[in-house]
Design a protein around this motif. Structure first.
Motif, short mmCIF file in Angstrom:
data_model
loop_
_atom_site.label_atom_id
_atom_site.label_comp_id
_atom_site.label_asym_id
_atom_site.label_seq_id
_atom_site.Cartn_x
_atom_site.Cartn_y
_atom_site.Cartn_z
N GLU A 40 0.87 -0.92 0.10
CA GLU A 40 -0.14 0.00 -0.28
C GLU A 40 0.66 1.25 0.08
O GLU A 40 0.33 2.42 -0.71
N ILE A 41 2.21 1.26 0.96
CA ILE A 41 2.66 1.97 1.00
C ILE A 41 3.72 2.31 -0.37
O ILE A 41 3.79 4.00 -0.83
N ALA A 42 4.14 1.32 -1.16
CA ALA A 42 4.62 1.56 -2.11
C ALA A 42 3.68 2.26 -2.95
O ALA A 42 4.02 3.32 -3.92
N ALA A 43 2.46 1.41 -3.56
CA ALA A 43 1.50 1.98 -4.41
C ALA A 43 1.31 3.83 -4.04
O ALA A 43 1.35 4.52 -5.08
N LEU A 44 1.09 4.53 -2.60
CA LEU A 44 0.87 5.36 -2.65
C LEU A 44 2.20 6.11 -3.05
O LEU A 44 2.00 7.40 -3.96
N ALA A 45 3.29 5.63 -2.95
CA ALA A 45 4.96 6.36 -3.69
C ALA A 45 4.51 6.39 -5.17
O ALA A 45 4.99 7.78 -6.17
N GLU A 46 4.30 5.47 -5.54
CA GLU A 46 4.18 5.28 -7.25
C GLU A 46 3.64 6.83 -7.66
O GLU A 46 3.63 7.35 -8.73
N THR A 47 2.95 7.14 -7.10
CA THR A 47 1.67 8.09 -7.41
C THR A 47 1.53 9.16 -6.66
O THR A 47 0.42 9.87 -6.75
N LEU A 48 2.23 9.79 -5.53
CA LEU A 48 2.50 11.01 -4.99
C LEU A 48 1.70 12.41 -5.25
O LEU A 48 2.66 12.50 -6.67
N PRO A 49 1.22 13.01 -4.78
CA PRO A 49 0.34 13.76 -6.33
C PRO A 49 1.46 15.60 -5.22
O PRO A 49 1.03 16.31 -4.65
N LEU A 50 3.10 15.31 -6.35
CA LEU A 50 4.02 15.98 -5.27
C LEU A 50 4.49 17.10 -6.44
O LEU A 50 4.65 16.63 -7.33
N GLN A 51 4.56 18.00 -5.38
CA GLN A 51 4.72 19.33 -6.55
C GLN A 51 6.11 20.42 -5.88
O GLN A 51 5.40 19.92 -4.92
N PHE A 52 7.09 20.75 -6.58
CA PHE A 52 8.39 20.99 -5.59
C PHE A 52 8.58 22.82 -6.91
O PHE A 52 8.73 23.08 -7.49
N VAL A 53 8.18 24.10 -5.96
CA VAL A 53 7.88 25.03 -5.91
C VAL A 53 8.37 26.47 -4.88
O VAL A 53 8.01 26.32 -3.63
N LYS A 54 9.30 26.95 -6.16
CA LYS A 54 10.04 27.29 -4.95
C LYS A 54 10.30 27.23 -4.06
O LYS A 54 9.74 28.02 -2.48
#
Ligand code: C5P
Length: 220
Positions: free
Chosen positions: A59-73
């Protein structure tokens, strides 16, 4: 053309982040804070109501695979929410260390990390940048500092962010985290065979930056 990479690995609070950011700035390169990916994964795990434990590896790997992640400033956004401070607590560091020991989670974050390698170049900081993610990098630095120094630096950092802790508990935390990171079976914290070691206990940030830039020059 080959996209240059500089890897900076080392234990908790050795100053990798500060050094990597400065070197990236000097060279005009991109920067990868790989620890933030594990920290965000740990946070996402908690928010799903899961424990950062082997029982939930898939489950955690599935989360990591699809992290809705952004790096902004310089900020880290999870699902659009600024989690920069939430991922910096000691508890978040410990959760990061726990999810990062799960092989499927490391595999899930592999491609994402490699995508940070773009022209004109990358400075990457973490535990396994030189050993696993970018083994072909021409410069690998293994950064260390005494546990006392590291605890003191982390203490100052947290205090400046208004997070209260004690030196003793910090030192115990970081030693526990290093022990787990060094003893895990996948991608343990250890210097790459061809890493240059830098102990910055007695160095200023500027001196450490200069050393790395000198080494970088030598590889050109
Ligand atoms: O570097 P930072 O303290 O933010 O990393 C948090 C945790 O994430 C580390 O203690 C380590 O367990 C894990 N980590 C890792 N591999 C990396 C970077 C971080 O396992 N490349």
């Amino acid at each position: 053309p080959e996209v240059p990479v500089i890897c900076i690995d080392g234990p908790t609070a050795s100053g990798k982040g500060t050094l990597a950011v400065e070197v990236a700035h000097e060279l005009g390169y991109h920067y990868l804070d790989s620890g933030s990916l594990y920290r965000v994964t740990g946070l996402a795990t908690r928010r799903k109501g899961l424990e950062p434990e082997p029982a939930y590896e898939a489950e955690i790997a599935a989360l990591a695979e699809t992290l809705p992640l952004q790096f902004v400033k310089g900020k880290v956004l999870l699902d659009g929410e600024d989690v920069s401070d939430a991922i910096r607590t000691e508890a978040a560091g410990m959760d990061a260390s726990r999810v990062s020991a799960l092989p499927a989670v490391r595999a899930a974050l592999l491609a994402l990390q490699k995508r940070f390698r773009r022209l004109p170049g990358l400075v990457a900081d973490g535990r396994d940048m030189g050993t696993v993610i970018f083994p072909e990098a021409r410069l690998k630095v293994f950064l260390t500092a005494s546990a006392a120094q590291r605890a003191e630096r982390r203490h100052k950092q947290l205090i400046s962010k208004g997070i209260s802790t004690t030196l003793d508990s910090l030192r115990a935390d970081l030693e526990a985290r290093d022990a787990r990171d060094s003893s895990r079976s996948v991608a343990p914290l250890k210097p790459a065979q061809d890493a240059r070691r830098l102990d910055n206990s007695q160095l200023s940030i500027a001196q450490s930056v200069e050393q790395v830039l000198n080494w970088w020059q030598e590889t050109q």
